[in-house]
Scaffold this motif. Sequence first.
Motif, PDB file in Angstrom:
ATOM      1  N   GLN A  10       0.678  -1.151   0.024  1.00 44.06           N
ATOM      2  CA  GLN A  10      -0.037  -0.124   0.091  1.00 44.06           C
ATOM      3  C   GLN A  10       0.827   1.274  -0.113  1.00 44.06           C
ATOM      4  O   GLN A  10       0.549   2.310  -0.720  1.00 44.06           O
TER       5      GLN A  10
ATOM      6  N   VAL B  45       2.251   1.622  -3.564  1.00 48.49           N
ATOM      7  CA  VAL B  45       1.142   2.276  -4.393  1.00 48.49           C
ATOM      8  C   VAL B  45       1.094   3.630  -4.307  1.00 48.49           C
ATOM      9  O   VAL B  45       0.884   4.571  -5.071  1.00 48.49           O
TER      10      VAL B  45
ATOM     11  N   ARG C 172       1.641   6.817  -7.010  1.00 48.63           N
ATOM     12  CA  ARG C 172       0.486   7.863  -7.352  1.00 48.63           C
ATOM     13  C   ARG C 172       0.737   9.151  -7.086  1.00 48.63           C
ATOM     14  O   ARG C 172       0.754  10.024  -7.686  1.00 48.63           O
TER      15      ARG C 172
ATOM     16  N   VAL D  20      -1.634   3.647 -11.271  1.00 48.79           N
ATOM     17  CA  VAL D  20      -1.778   2.269 -10.548  1.00 48.79           C
ATOM     18  C   VAL D  20      -3.159   1.831 -10.541  1.00 48.79           C
ATOM     19  O   VAL D  20      -3.692   2.391  -9.667  1.00 48.79           O
ATOM     20  N   LEU D  21      -3.485   0.840 -11.030  1.00 48.30           N
ATOM     21  CA  LEU D  21      -4.815   0.194 -10.818  1.00 48.30           C
ATOM     22  C   LEU D  21      -4.817  -0.984 -10.077  1.00 48.30           C
ATOM     23  O   LEU D  21      -4.076  -1.810  -9.851  1.00 48.30           O
ATOM     24  N   GLU D  22      -5.901  -1.069  -9.054  1.00 50.23           N
ATOM     25  CA  GLU D  22      -6.211  -2.136  -8.255  1.00 50.23           C
ATOM     26  C   GLU D  22      -6.530  -3.577  -9.223  1.00 50.23           C
ATOM     27  O   GLU D  22      -7.607  -3.294  -9.766  1.00 50.23           O
TER      28      GLU D  22
ATOM     29  N   GLN E 156      -3.387  -9.756  -2.925  1.00 51.03           N
ATOM     30  CA  GLN E 156      -3.646  -8.435  -3.491  1.00 51.03           C
ATOM     31  C   GLN E 156      -2.705  -8.269  -4.433  1.00 51.03           C
ATOM     32  O   GLN E 156      -1.437  -8.667  -4.619  1.00 51.03           O
TER      33      GLN E 156
ATOM     34  N   TYR F  52      -1.762  -4.995  -7.702  1.00 50.98           N
ATOM     35  CA  TYR F  52      -1.878  -3.749  -8.579  1.00 50.98           C
ATOM     36  C   TYR F  52      -1.207  -3.968  -9.846  1.00 50.98           C
ATOM     37  O   TYR F  52      -0.011  -4.712  -9.714  1.00 50.98           O
ATOM     38  N   THR F  53      -1.645  -3.168 -10.910  1.00 50.29           N
ATOM     39  CA  THR F  53      -0.712  -3.103 -11.875  1.00 50.29           C
ATOM     40  C   THR F  53      -0.487  -1.646 -12.522  1.00 50.29           C
ATOM     41  O   THR F  53      -1.287  -0.692 -12.095  1.00 50.29           O
ATOM     42  N   THR F  54       0.570  -1.623 -13.108  1.00 48.05           N
ATOM     43  CA  THR F  54       1.008  -0.470 -13.699  1.00 48.05           C
ATOM     44  C   THR F  54       1.890  -0.518 -14.796  1.00 48.05           C
ATOM     45  O   THR F  54       2.279  -1.719 -15.091  1.00 48.05           O
TER      46      THR F  54
ATOM     47  N   GLU G 133       3.382  -5.786 -12.274  1.00 54.19           N
ATOM     48  CA  GLU G 133       2.223  -6.401 -11.403  1.00 54.19           C
ATOM     49  C   GLU G 133       3.011  -6.261 -10.035  1.00 54.19           C
ATOM     50  O   GLU G 133       4.263  -6.780  -9.676  1.00 54.19           O
TER      51      GLU G 133
END
Length: 304
Positions: free
Chosen positions: A75, A78, A82, A88-90, A103, A105-107, A116
């Motif tokens: 977290q 991420v 940002r 950054v997408l969850e 968990q 996130y992708t970017t 990832e």
Amino acid sequence: MGHVTELAYLGVSATDLDAWESFAVDMLGMQLAKKTDQQLSLRMDQKAHRFLINFDQENGHAFTGFACADENALQELVKALREQGYEVLEGDANLAADRKVEQIYTTLDPIGNCVELIYGLQDADTPFHSTKIRSQFVTGRGGAGHEVLVEQGVDRKKIMDWYALLGFKLTDIIEEQITPEIKASVAFLHCNGRHHSLALANMPLPMNLHHFMIEVADISDVGSAYDRCMDAGYDFEMTLGMHPNDQMFSFYVKTPSGFSIEFGWGGLIIDENTWQVKHLDQLSAWGHRSGQVVAEKLLANVKP
């Protein structure tokens, strides 16, 4: 601030899953975890997977999974990305289930590669077993291995600054005059004790991934894999040799998706607290000859 602790897995696009299964399991000694019409899941250790091969109309590098130590670190990372203006997408529950993580996130990195960011990569239900290697793959705290990305004309400082946000630090730089016209420059980055989990190559190459390295614990497994690949007629990018910086004894063989696998032994483990950045002028201390050049020389010496 949160940071990644390892390169957890590699995602690959492939037009032929059967070819990948034969290559990874029969040649390299990975274990088949699961296979469907759309995906091949491959193990190298106790984890549920280290390679995900997805059926596609094109071959290539699909994504790289970098793991954080826990949810808080993820977290924090991420949030830091940002705050610097990066999207950054969850990932949803379906993506997390496919990757077998808690968990995700992708970017995108500055080159455009899909990254990832995850934590909680699951263990498999059964012990790892290979029918080909007699030792084991070297993973653990060092992660699945290392990858070498091609910079594709993007400014290296911009790429390194982005990966520094993930926690990567510079290990070495090698610059070698390959030909009178081409000077290869490679920056090696670490995020744990493995000499490098990521490298950035300034070379005139079309693919965004030059190679992915997997390491074994017994030097004999390198020789056996080399023989298997040779007997099966796979294309070698480079023959057996050793690198001067990470001291890896290895060979490079082309995958069904076009990039190479470096299959190695003896990689250097560094002390991150005392390591001093080095500048070298040779990519290989010895060996690592072009497979094509070696083949041409052998054919030239065959008497009619």
